[in-house]
Motif scaffolding. Structure first.
Motif, mmCIF file in Angstrom:
data_model
loop_
_atom_site.group_PDB
_atom_site.id
_atom_site.type_symbol
_atom_site.label_atom_id
_atom_site.label_comp_id
_atom_site.label_asym_id
_atom_site.label_seq_id
_atom_site.Cartn_x
_atom_site.Cartn_y
_atom_site.Cartn_z
ATOM 1 N N GLY A 16 38.860 1.930 -7.269
ATOM 2 C CA GLY A 16 39.101 2.529 -5.887
ATOM 3 C C GLY A 16 40.492 2.422 -5.197
ATOM 4 N N THR A 17 40.397 3.164 -3.909
ATOM 5 C CA THR A 17 41.651 3.010 -3.119
ATOM 6 C C THR A 17 41.369 2.152 -2.081
ATOM 7 N N ARG A 19 43.687 1.191 1.902
ATOM 8 C CA ARG A 19 45.000 1.164 2.661
ATOM 9 C C ARG A 19 44.991 -0.139 3.557
ATOM 10 N N ARG A 68 50.558 1.834 -9.067
ATOM 11 C CA ARG A 68 49.566 2.035 -8.495
ATOM 12 C C ARG A 68 49.470 1.746 -6.945
ATOM 13 N N THR A 70 51.792 2.154 -3.081
ATOM 14 C CA THR A 70 52.738 2.765 -2.289
ATOM 15 C C THR A 70 52.997 2.093 -1.017
ATOM 16 N N ASP A 87 49.324 1.720 0.607
ATOM 17 C CA ASP A 87 48.357 2.289 -0.092
ATOM 18 C C ASP A 87 47.847 1.865 -1.573
ATOM 19 N N GLY A 89 46.002 1.842 -4.966
ATOM 20 C CA GLY A 89 45.183 2.716 -6.020
ATOM 21 C C GLY A 89 44.648 2.061 -7.114
ATOM 22 N N ASP A 90 43.791 2.602 -7.819
ATOM 23 C CA ASP A 90 43.121 2.255 -9.113
ATOM 24 C C ASP A 90 43.159 0.649 -9.208
#
Length: 133
Positions: A16-17, A19, A68, A70, A87, A89-90
């Protein structure tokens, strides 16, 4: 007095992601020349640097997150605070831990160790990120 406040932690499933964000304020428009970073600490492990953005505009990432995560930096409307967003991710289970935002008065980190905790003098309280199914 430099104020560092994190927000946005929580639980997410693997892959999932998420922030997470940080607000740095307290020194007027001087904050725009600061450098900022995100660090994390898993239970029983040392705090490690994962993403840093210096005042010049250079970004630095830890090897485990480079492809992954940012990092982005946004100046507040009146120029007296900075927002640092990460952010992610993965996400994997080994991304779990307490995430800390940090700031330093250093403008350029080119001659320093950007991902070292010793480079930063101002720290937030930390927020928890848990990656689990």
């Amino acid at each position: 007095q430099v104020l560092v406040a994190e927000s946005g932690g929580g639980s997410v499933q693997p892959g999932g992601t998420l922030r997470i964000s940080c607000e740095v304020s307290g020194v007027g428009d001087a904050v725009r020349r600061y450098s900022f970073g995100w660090f994390r600490q898993a239970p029983g492990k040392e705090r490690e640097g994962i993403a840093v953005y210096d005042g010049v505009g250079r970004s630095y990432y830890g090897d485990s997150v480079r492809t992954r995560f940012t990092l982005s930096k946004v100046t507040g409307r009146e120029g007296d605070r900075m927002y640092l967003h990460l952010d992610m991710g993965d996400l994997r289970s080994d991304d779990s831990g307490t995430y800390y935002c940090a700031a330093t008065r250093r403008f350029s980190l080119a001659a320093d160790s950007p991902l070292s905790t010793n480079t930063f003098e101002y720290w937030g309280q930390g927020i928890q990120v848990t990656v689990s199914s």
